[in-house]
Design a protein around this motif. Structure first.
Motif, PDB file in Angstrom:
ATOM      1  N   GLY A  80       0.811  -1.214   0.000  1.00 30.81           N
ATOM      2  CA  GLY A  80       0.000   0.000   0.000  1.00 30.81           C
ATOM      3  C   GLY A  80       0.841   1.258   0.000  1.00 30.81           C
ATOM      4  N   ILE A  81       2.097   1.149  -0.438  1.00 25.16           N
ATOM      5  CA  ILE A  81       3.002   2.302  -0.483  1.00 25.16           C
ATOM      6  C   ILE A  81       3.179   2.711  -1.943  1.00 25.16           C
ATOM      7  CG2 ILE A  81       5.351   3.115  -0.002  1.00 25.16           C
ATOM      8  CD1 ILE A  81       5.404   1.081   2.343  1.00 25.16           C
ATOM      9  N   HIS A  82       2.887   3.998  -2.228  1.00 26.63           N
ATOM     10  CA  HIS A  82       2.926   4.476  -3.618  1.00 26.63           C
ATOM     11  C   HIS A  82       3.775   5.751  -3.694  1.00 26.63           C
ATOM     12  CE1 HIS A  82      -0.270   1.565  -4.351  1.00 26.63           C
ATOM     13  NE2 HIS A  82      -0.872   2.043  -3.278  1.00 26.63           N
ATOM     14  N   VAL A  83       5.056   5.613  -3.429  1.00 22.21           N
ATOM     15  CA  VAL A  83       5.991   6.743  -3.500  1.00 22.21           C
ATOM     16  C   VAL A  83       6.834   6.560  -4.753  1.00 22.21           C
ATOM     17  CG1 VAL A  83       7.959   7.848  -2.346  1.00 22.21           C
ATOM     18  CG2 VAL A  83       6.011   7.040  -0.993  1.00 22.21           C
ATOM     19  N   ASN A  84       7.031   7.639  -5.493  1.00 21.78           N
ATOM     20  CA  ASN A  84       7.745   7.521  -6.772  1.00 21.78           C
ATOM     21  C   ASN A  84       9.242   7.297  -6.612  1.00 21.78           C
ATOM     22  OD1 ASN A  84       5.488   7.760  -8.420  1.00 21.78           O
ATOM     23  ND2 ASN A  84       5.478   9.993  -8.230  1.00 21.78           N
ATOM     24  N   GLU A  85       9.861   8.017  -5.675  1.00 20.84           N
ATOM     25  CA  GLU A  85      11.326   7.942  -5.549  1.00 20.84           C
ATOM     26  C   GLU A  85      11.709   6.930  -4.464  1.00 20.84           C
ATOM     27  OE1 GLU A  85      15.110  10.713  -4.240  1.00 20.84           O
ATOM     28  OE2 GLU A  85      13.303  11.733  -4.947  1.00 20.84           O
TER      29      GLU A  85
END
Length: 528
Positions: free
Chosen positions: A10-15
């Protein structure tokens, strides 16, 4: 940059930076993390914020049907319900999702491939990523490519507090272990040692299930392949004494003893930096260079030279470095069965001898007791040394009842004909405040004597209360230092202090008596 996918959590970080090169972690830390700097020898200077030590009272283990019966519930292993865990878990995930960048460390705990576990660290700071890349065993490029799913995941949301209104939370800090979900969630503390010790706790649960003894100890090996393990809590000399130029270091803090021998759980060392000097601890001093994390130290803002005597931030200043920073090291960190087991204690009462030989039953007794003095800085709020008993010299990390570990140790000592020793690195000539700390050079000489077999031909005297054997002479150590009674000017005070310590041992052991063998109970101290 090609981003690593954490959407399964459930983690949606780009970098997202995974197993990042050390120079890149330096660059990100220096640019993005306030207070980060480089020391004059190239170490990364970092600050952990408000918490500069572990928070053992805020650690929780989730109660689950599969593991519940195995855990020694109480003041150390405090239970947590599933719902509250999920509240904290979601809080950590929400926090990780609002961060600009995340770091992932995929690595191993345990050098023996038969027993190692795959660990994934998800954290928000370059400092934490570098710390865990030092402390875990980094995979090769091929191993990383085939890493697959980790056995355990650490969600380090330590930059965000727990909600103290959530049931069962005692503060804004929370470290929760879920054995069935195979997860650890950290909130409200940026002290990096929580990640390292969280993994150690997991190994302390898993290993006895396979008949393996997990140990809070350091270990080294001589030229003949003779292994010595040194048990002891922080501040007793476990790291300092294992870094011996005459022997190869296996590891400084966490090991396992299997049917095949010993292996280090970690890929690096986490050494106390208080009063560190090139003279007293050359191996550790020289290990501090590019790639080392220096935590909470004070340094000259112009020269960047570190003042290891300055404890204005914390007494618990630390250095984290990969094990290959030590020159004389055994890699892979695996070796045979121990020949000697040394229990290190820092006796603030000045009663225990600097070195004594234990029978197998006395070894079990002292292992279960785990006596030392808590030295300032190891935990939050400890400013004066305090007498303490920590079962197995690491109760904070042990999930089973101490007898589980003690029986494994006793069985291995018997089977492999190991000699056990008690070495006091604490006070001599009186208690803390009157006497003085035993000189490090004397302690080193005693440990050398153990390794060289120098005590095999000497006379011993039996301690009247504790019953262990005290050698009357040791190369490089004045004879009068060896028998504590001889170092006290006030003999009445010595006898009274000794009686007090015996009473403390007896009182502490009452809670274990029902579950241990009569011979071990009989091996404890008695007043003559």
């Amino acid at each position: 940059m090609a981003s690593f996918d954490l959407s399964q959590y459930g983690i949606h970080v780009n970098e997202i930076h995974r197993n990042t090169a050390v120079p890149v972690l330096y660059e990100i830390g220096l640019r993005k993390e306030p207070g980060t700097a480089i020391s004059d020898v190239g170490a990364l200077l970092v600050y952990s914020g408000e918490k500069t030590g572990r928070s053992p009272k805020d650690k929780r283990i989730v109660r689950s049907p599969e593991s519940e019966k195995n855990i020694d519930w109480g003041d150390i292993n405090i239970g947590l319900d599933q719902h509250t865990y999920m509240v904290n878990h979601e809080r950590a995930i929400d926090y990780l999702n609002i961060c600009e960048r995340l770091f992932v460390v995929d690595a191993f705990a345990g050098w023996d491939p038969k027993y190692r576990i795959k660990v994934r660290i998800i954290c928000t700071r370059a400092y934490h990523a570098l710390f865990m890349q030092n402390m875990l065993i980094m995979p090769s490029a091929e191993e990383l490519e085939n890493f697959g799913e980790p056995d355990y995941v650490v969600f380090n949301g330590g930059g965000f507090p727990a909600n103290s209104y959530t049931s069962e939370m005692t503060s804004k800090t929370s470290v929760d272990v879920h054995l069935e979900r195979r997860e650890i969630v950290i909130l409200g503390t940026q002290y990096a040692g929580e990640m390292k010790k969280g993994i150690f706790g997991v190994m302390n649960y898993l290993m006895p299930l396979q008949g393996v003894l997990p140990m809070h100890c350091s270990a080294n090996v001589g030229t003949e392949g003779d292994v010595t393990i040194l048990f002891g809590l922080s501040g007793t000399g476990k790291t300092t004494l294992s870094a011996d130029p005459k022997r190869k270091l296996i590891g400084d803090d966490e090991h396992c003893w299997t049917d095949e021998g010993t292996f280090n759980i970690e890929g690096g060392c986490y050494a106390k930096a208080i009063n560190l000097s090139a003279e007293s601890e050359p191996d550790i001093f020289n290990a501090i260079r590019f790639g080392t994390v220096l935590e909470n130290v004070v340094y000259d803002k112009v020269t960047r030279e570190v003042d290891y005597t300055d404890t204005s931030i914390t007494q618990n200043t630390r250095a984290s470095y990969p094990i290959h920073h030590i020159e004389n090291v055994q890699v892979p960190c695996v070796a045979g069965h121990p020949k000697h087991v040394i229990f290190l204690t820092c006796d603030a009462f000045g009663v225990l001898p600097p070195v004594s030989k234990l029978s197998p039953e006395q070894a079990s007794y002292h292992f279960i007791s785990g006596y030392t003095a808590k030295v300032a800085g190891t935990e939050m709020g400890i400013t004066e040394p305090q007498a303490t008993f920590s079962a197995c010299f690491g109760a904070a990390f042990m999930m089973w009842h101490p007898n589980t570990y003690a029986e494994l140790l006793a069985e291995k000592i018997r089977r492999h004909e190991v000699t056990a020793w008690l070495v006091n690195t604490g006070w001599t000539g009186g208690a803390h405040g009157t006497g003085s700390r035993i000189k490090l050079k004397y302690t080193r000489a005693m440990i050398d004597a153990i390794h060289h077999g120098d005590f095999e031909g000497v006379d011993f005297t039996e301690d009247s209360a504790f019953g262990f054997q005290i050698p009357k002479s040791c190369p490089g150590v004045p004879d009068e230092v060896l028998v504590p009674e001889n170092t006290w000017e006030d003999q009445q005070a010595y006898q009274a202090t000794k009686a007090k310590l015996v009473g403390l041992f007896q009182e502490n052991f009452k809670k274990f008596e029902a579950g241990v063998h009569a011979a071990i109970r009989a091996a404890g101290p008695k007043l003559p």
